[in-house]
Design an enzyme around this catalytic site. Structure first.
Site, PDB file in Angstrom:
ATOM      1  CG  ASP A 171      -1.968   0.875   1.398  1.00 52.17           C
ATOM      2  OD1 ASP A 171      -2.079   1.809   0.597  1.00 52.17           O
ATOM      3  OD2 ASP A 171      -2.734   0.716   2.337  1.00 52.17           O
ATOM      4  CD  GLU A 192      -7.730   2.610   0.485  1.00 53.89           C
ATOM      5  OE1 GLU A 192      -8.308   2.910  -0.553  1.00 53.89           O
ATOM      6  OE2 GLU A 192      -8.307   2.500   1.566  1.00 53.89           O
ATOM      7  CG  ASN A 193      -4.165   4.374   2.934  1.00 54.91           C
ATOM      8  OD1 ASN A 193      -5.168   5.004   3.226  1.00 54.91           O
ATOM      9  ND2 ASN A 193      -4.060   3.066   3.131  1.00 54.91           N
ATOM     10  CG  HIS A 252      -9.327   5.038   3.460  1.00 55.45           C
ATOM     11  ND1 HIS A 252     -10.004   5.669   4.480  1.00 55.45           N
ATOM     12  CD2 HIS A 252      -8.649   4.011   4.032  1.00 55.45           C
ATOM     13  CE1 HIS A 252      -9.748   5.053   5.619  1.00 55.45           C
ATOM     14  NE2 HIS A 252      -8.929   4.038   5.380  1.00 55.45           N
TER      15      HIS A 252
END
Length: 187
Positions: A8, A39-40, A68
């Protein structure tokens, strides 16, 4: 075919690492297709359009999102104009974007990328990931010389490992099965 999945990617440091290292990795390893979980990537809370462009410019062929997905509001519109970004399949039916897509890698080889979320320890309810993946696999039209029963049985046997990974972690799992993409298309 050589595939790479990065995830990630977290915040500024993650984006900088991808921008600095991915072009060299593609060349050194002879990678055919790269999927990056973004995603992050924007301060640990979703992905902005500007940061998505930077990851794609660094050499990612596809970006995946997670729970998210739309924390950064500009992603709501940007995902509609950028087909290389995938949201989870089992997100709300009215959510913008797509959860699966068949990409063409160099040499004409096809790569199906599908993104699903597990249901364990999630703050929001998500649809059943297994039925979402089954829908995608059913949507692929098979053309000779491919035979769906043998390929599908391989996918179903490996699906047990995938199910365990999703159930045990409550998050994302990289799942692959040798499903040949002979002259197939998504409906």
């Amino acid at each position: 075919m050589k595939l790479l999945f990065l995830g990630d990617v977290m915040g500024r440091a993650g984006r900088a690492a991808v921008a600095a290292r991915l072009p060299g990795l593609r060349a050194d390893l002879g990678l055919d297709f790269v999927v990056v979980n973004g995603e992050n990537a924007t301060s640990g809370a979703g992905l902005s359009a500007a940061h998505a462009k930077a990851l794609l410019d660094a050499g990612a062929d596809c970006l995946t999102l997670g729970d998210h997905a739309f924390d950064q509001k500009d992603m709501m519109g940007f995902i509609e104009s950028e087909p290389r970004i995938l949201r989870p399949l089992n997100f709300a039916k009215t959510a913008p974007g797509k959860g699966a897509r068949v990409f063409t890698a160099p040499g004409g080889r096809k790569v199906l990328v599908a993104q699903v979320l597990g249901q364990v320890f999630m703050k929001r309810p998500f649809d059943d990931p297994f039925s979402a993946v089954d829908q995608v696999l059913r949507a692929i039209r098979w053309a000779p010389p491919c035979r769906p029963p043998s390929s599908m049985s391989i996918a179903r046997r490996r699906a047990r490992r995938w199910a365990w990974a999703i159930g045990a972690t409550g998050g994302q799992a990289l799942w692959s099965a040798p499903i040949p993409m002979c002259r197939r298309a998504m409906r």
